[in-house]
Design an enzyme around this catalytic site. Structure first.
Site, PDB file in Angstrom:
ATOM      1  N   ARG A 261       0.845  -1.285   0.146  1.00 40.51           N
ATOM      2  CA  ARG A 261      -0.077   0.007   0.064  1.00 40.51           C
ATOM      3  C   ARG A 261       1.053   1.388   0.107  1.00 40.51           C
ATOM      4  O   ARG A 261       1.967   1.153   0.394  1.00 40.51           O
ATOM      5  CB  ARG A 261      -0.768  -0.047   1.308  1.00 40.51           C
ATOM      6  CG  ARG A 261      -2.005  -1.184   1.145  1.00 40.51           C
ATOM      7  CD  ARG A 261      -2.956  -1.096   2.604  1.00 40.51           C
ATOM      8  NE  ARG A 261      -3.688  -2.143   2.392  1.00 40.51           N
ATOM      9  CZ  ARG A 261      -3.614  -3.186   3.325  1.00 40.51           C
ATOM     10  NH1 ARG A 261      -2.357  -3.464   3.846  1.00 40.51           N
ATOM     11  NH2 ARG A 261      -4.631  -4.253   3.124  1.00 40.51           N
ATOM     12  N   LYS A 285      -2.392  -2.396   8.185  1.00 40.38           N
ATOM     13  CA  LYS A 285      -3.447  -2.095   8.882  1.00 40.38           C
ATOM     14  C   LYS A 285      -3.323  -2.967  10.469  1.00 40.38           C
ATOM     15  O   LYS A 285      -2.923  -4.069  10.302  1.00 40.38           O
ATOM     16  CB  LYS A 285      -4.592  -2.471   8.187  1.00 40.38           C
ATOM     17  CG  LYS A 285      -5.077  -1.498   6.779  1.00 40.38           C
ATOM     18  CD  LYS A 285      -6.154  -2.051   6.184  1.00 40.38           C
ATOM     19  CE  LYS A 285      -6.542  -0.788   5.294  1.00 40.38           C
ATOM     20  NZ  LYS A 285      -7.873  -1.363   4.196  1.00 40.38           N
ATOM     21  N   HIS A 356      -3.019   1.888  -5.729  1.00 38.41           N
ATOM     22  CA  HIS A 356      -3.754   0.735  -5.769  1.00 38.41           C
ATOM     23  C   HIS A 356      -3.593   0.053  -7.201  1.00 38.41           C
ATOM     24  O   HIS A 356      -4.062  -1.169  -7.346  1.00 38.41           O
ATOM     25  CB  HIS A 356      -4.776   0.736  -5.145  1.00 38.41           C
ATOM     26  CG  HIS A 356      -5.365   0.312  -3.768  1.00 38.41           C
ATOM     27  ND1 HIS A 356      -4.426   0.796  -2.719  1.00 38.41           N
ATOM     28  CD2 HIS A 356      -6.056  -0.508  -3.155  1.00 38.41           C
ATOM     29  CE1 HIS A 356      -4.588   0.309  -1.606  1.00 38.41           C
ATOM     30  NE2 HIS A 356      -5.566  -0.623  -1.601  1.00 38.41           N
ATOM     31  N   ARG A 359      -1.206  -2.463  -6.779  1.00 38.47           N
ATOM     32  CA  ARG A 359      -1.421  -3.464  -5.793  1.00 38.47           C
ATOM     33  C   ARG A 359      -2.636  -4.584  -6.454  1.00 38.47           C
ATOM     34  O   ARG A 359      -2.309  -5.638  -6.494  1.00 38.47           O
ATOM     35  CB  ARG A 359      -1.994  -2.833  -4.547  1.00 38.47           C
ATOM     36  CG  ARG A 359      -2.412  -4.159  -3.608  1.00 38.47           C
ATOM     37  CD  ARG A 359      -2.899  -3.146  -2.299  1.00 38.47           C
ATOM     38  NE  ARG A 359      -3.519  -4.077  -1.404  1.00 38.47           N
ATOM     39  CZ  ARG A 359      -2.728  -4.475  -0.409  1.00 38.47           C
ATOM     40  NH1 ARG A 359      -1.673  -4.400  -0.283  1.00 38.47           N
ATOM     41  NH2 ARG A 359      -3.463  -5.502   0.643  1.00 38.47           N
ATOM     42  N   HIS A 382      -4.418  -9.844   3.669  1.00 35.15           N
ATOM     43  CA  HIS A 382      -5.610  -9.617   3.926  1.00 35.15           C
ATOM     44  C   HIS A 382      -6.081 -10.486   5.130  1.00 35.15           C
ATOM     45  O   HIS A 382      -5.270 -11.500   5.211  1.00 35.15           O
ATOM     46  CB  HIS A 382      -6.320 -10.275   2.694  1.00 35.15           C
ATOM     47  CG  HIS A 382      -6.359  -9.288   1.515  1.00 35.15           C
ATOM     48  ND1 HIS A 382      -6.577  -9.601   0.340  1.00 35.15           N
ATOM     49  CD2 HIS A 382      -6.124  -7.951   1.394  1.00 35.15           C
ATOM     50  CE1 HIS A 382      -6.514  -8.623  -0.559  1.00 35.15           C
ATOM     51  NE2 HIS A 382      -6.263  -7.430   0.224  1.00 35.15           N
ATOM     52  N   TYR A 391     -10.340 -10.968  -6.703  1.00 36.26           N
ATOM     53  CA  TYR A 391      -9.443 -11.058  -7.796  1.00 36.26           C
ATOM     54  C   TYR A 391      -9.670 -12.343  -9.008  1.00 36.26           C
ATOM     55  O   TYR A 391      -9.254 -12.407 -10.032  1.00 36.26           O
ATOM     56  CB  TYR A 391      -7.980 -10.749  -7.470  1.00 36.26           C
ATOM     57  CG  TYR A 391      -7.432  -9.886  -6.602  1.00 36.26           C
ATOM     58  CD1 TYR A 391      -7.409  -8.511  -7.122  1.00 36.26           C
ATOM     59  CD2 TYR A 391      -7.414  -9.836  -5.234  1.00 36.26           C
ATOM     60  CE1 TYR A 391      -7.082  -7.585  -6.537  1.00 36.26           C
ATOM     61  CE2 TYR A 391      -7.069  -8.724  -4.430  1.00 36.26           C
ATOM     62  CZ  TYR A 391      -6.736  -7.547  -5.168  1.00 36.26           C
ATOM     63  OH  TYR A 391      -6.367  -6.648  -4.557  1.00 36.26           O
TER      64      TYR A 391
END
Length: 430
Positions: A261, A285, A356, A359, A382, A391
């Site tokens: 990110r 995150k 992104h 990414r 994730h 995806y």
């Protein structure tokens, strides 16, 4: 009358009068900070305009009021023969010059804007977001801005909140929101705030259920990505002979190879790179730190940036700005690197131009290379593979393997039971 016979008009130039020395001193001050020659010239022109306006208006600098910048921004520019539009960037440059004059005593001290007082319940909630959930500073700031939009509509006294007040406030905000995305973000921040208030016992429990949920469909959109050859064109567009090119190449490779990110790249520090083990530590995150393998080309690009000629940064972050004061880059700078690379590479109709984009491209490349969703989720960090399933919709070859063919035997149209006692007429088309 042709151009050769046109009368020659003399352009009226800006004149700072007795203050010309201030302009020259300011230019030397900017040059000493390492600002480029072009930037110094631009700032010098704005300062000259301000001083010329003060001379024409008869304003004595030592008695100028604290609203001097606002008065300059509001004046009808007739200072020279080609009036210039006073945009916000222009005014910001003048404000910097005014503060320079105030620091050296030429102008009275300029007021510093005070931050508005924050309600103690809001301040306690924002602090909990940082300590308990580990949210990033930019995320907490966004939550604060979103909550500030709804509090004037529902009030600041949590003991008076009711489901009707909550819903009426959100509906009123949605009517006047500047963007279709704002109501959803405001509702999300308010829901978190109400849960916090209920936990502290200052608001009725369950009020977060009164916040309406925006109608969305899970996995309804397609990921925006570039094909591998387009990604390589982005990386090749960087000039390795310049500091900016070396920095941008290293940033693009980290984004494209590891799917980082923008904040991961901006906050990367020298201590996060283990050169012997060939990996880097990334704190994503929720402040969850993971170590990812460092690809060879990305590592070479980092070495080229760190060992080559570059600005003398004061911190330990890997990437810094190219202009003074050479602070660490922000997430916005990383997005700007991608946006400029898309333009240099000549990629038309790019699905997006933010960080992104790479990414998503990295995830698609791993999926087409045979990686499982669990492996991709590990690299992208994730928490759930349900997020990574986003995806799988673009893997056309895999979808072709699992798609079922349309049955060719039997009736041309499926036979349905009678509806409301009516029989479908024989021979009628479907």
């Amino acid at each position: 009358m042709n151009e050769l016979n046109a009368p020659v008009t003399r352009r009226r130039l800006l004149d700072a009068g007795p203050h010309q020395a201030l302009v020259d001193d300011y230019a030397r001050y900017l040059a000493a900070t390492g600002l480029s020659h072009v930037s110094v010239r631009i700032h010098r022109g704005s300062a000259l305009h301000f001083l010329a306006w003060s001379v024409q208006s008869g304003i004595a600098l030592d008695h100028a009021g604290q609203d001097i910048v606002a008065r300059f921004a509001a004046h009808d520019c007739q200072c020279h023969s080609s009036p210039r539009s006073l945009g916000q960037y222009y005014i910001n440059r003048v404000d910097g010059f005014v503060r320079y004059l105030a620091a050296r005593g030429t102008l009275p001290p300029q007021p510093v804007a005070e931050a508005p007082a924050v309600d103690h319940n809001v301040a306690d909630w924002l602090d909990a977001q940082a300590r308990q959930r580990g949210l990033a500073t930019v995320t907490i700031a966004r939550h604060s801005r979103m909550l500030a939009q709804i509090l004037p509509l529902i009030g600041s006294d949590p003991s008076r909140y009711t489901p009707r007040i909550i819903r009426d406030g959100l509906i009123e905000h949605a009517r006047t929101a500047r963007s279709v995305h704002y109501p959803k973000m405001v509702a999300s921040a308010l829901r978190l705030y109400l849960r916090h208030l209920a936990q502290r016992g200052v608001a009725a429990p369950g009020l977060d259920r009164a916040v309406p949920t925006a109608k969305t469909w899970r996995l309804a959109s397609l990921p925006r990505y570039l094909e591998p050859d387009a990604v390589e064109r982005l990386i090749a567009s960087c000039d390795p002979e310049t500091p900016g090119g070396r920095r941008d190449r290293a940033i693009l490779l980290l984004l494209a190879r590891l799917g980082l990110r923008a904040r991961d790249v901006a906050e990367l520090r020298l201590a996060d790179i283990d050169w012997r083990a060939g990996n880097i530590a990334v704190c994503g995150k929720g402040r969850r730190e993971v170590r990812l393998p460092l690809p060879q080309d990305a590592g070479d690009a980092l070495i080229a940036w760190l060992s080559g000629a570059r600005p003398a940064a004061s911190g330990d972050t890997v990437f810094s700005r190219l202009l003074p004061p050479f602070d660490p880059i922000s997430s916005g700078v990383v997005g700007g690197v991608v946006r400029r690379a898309v333009g240099r590479a000549g990629i038309e109709n790019a699905p997006s131009r933010g960080s992104h984009l790479l990414r998503h491209s990295a995830a698609i490349a791993m999926l087409r290379g045979g990686a499982t969703l669990d492996a991709i989720a590990t690299v992208l960090r994730h928490r759930s593979t349900d997020t990574t399933a986003h995806y799988a919709k673009v893997d056309v070859s895999m979808l072709g393997d699992v798609a079922q063919g349309w049955p060719t035997d039997g009736p041309a149209c499926p036979v349905a039971p009678p509806l409301f006692g009516l029989v479908w007429p024989e021979g009628a088309p479907c």
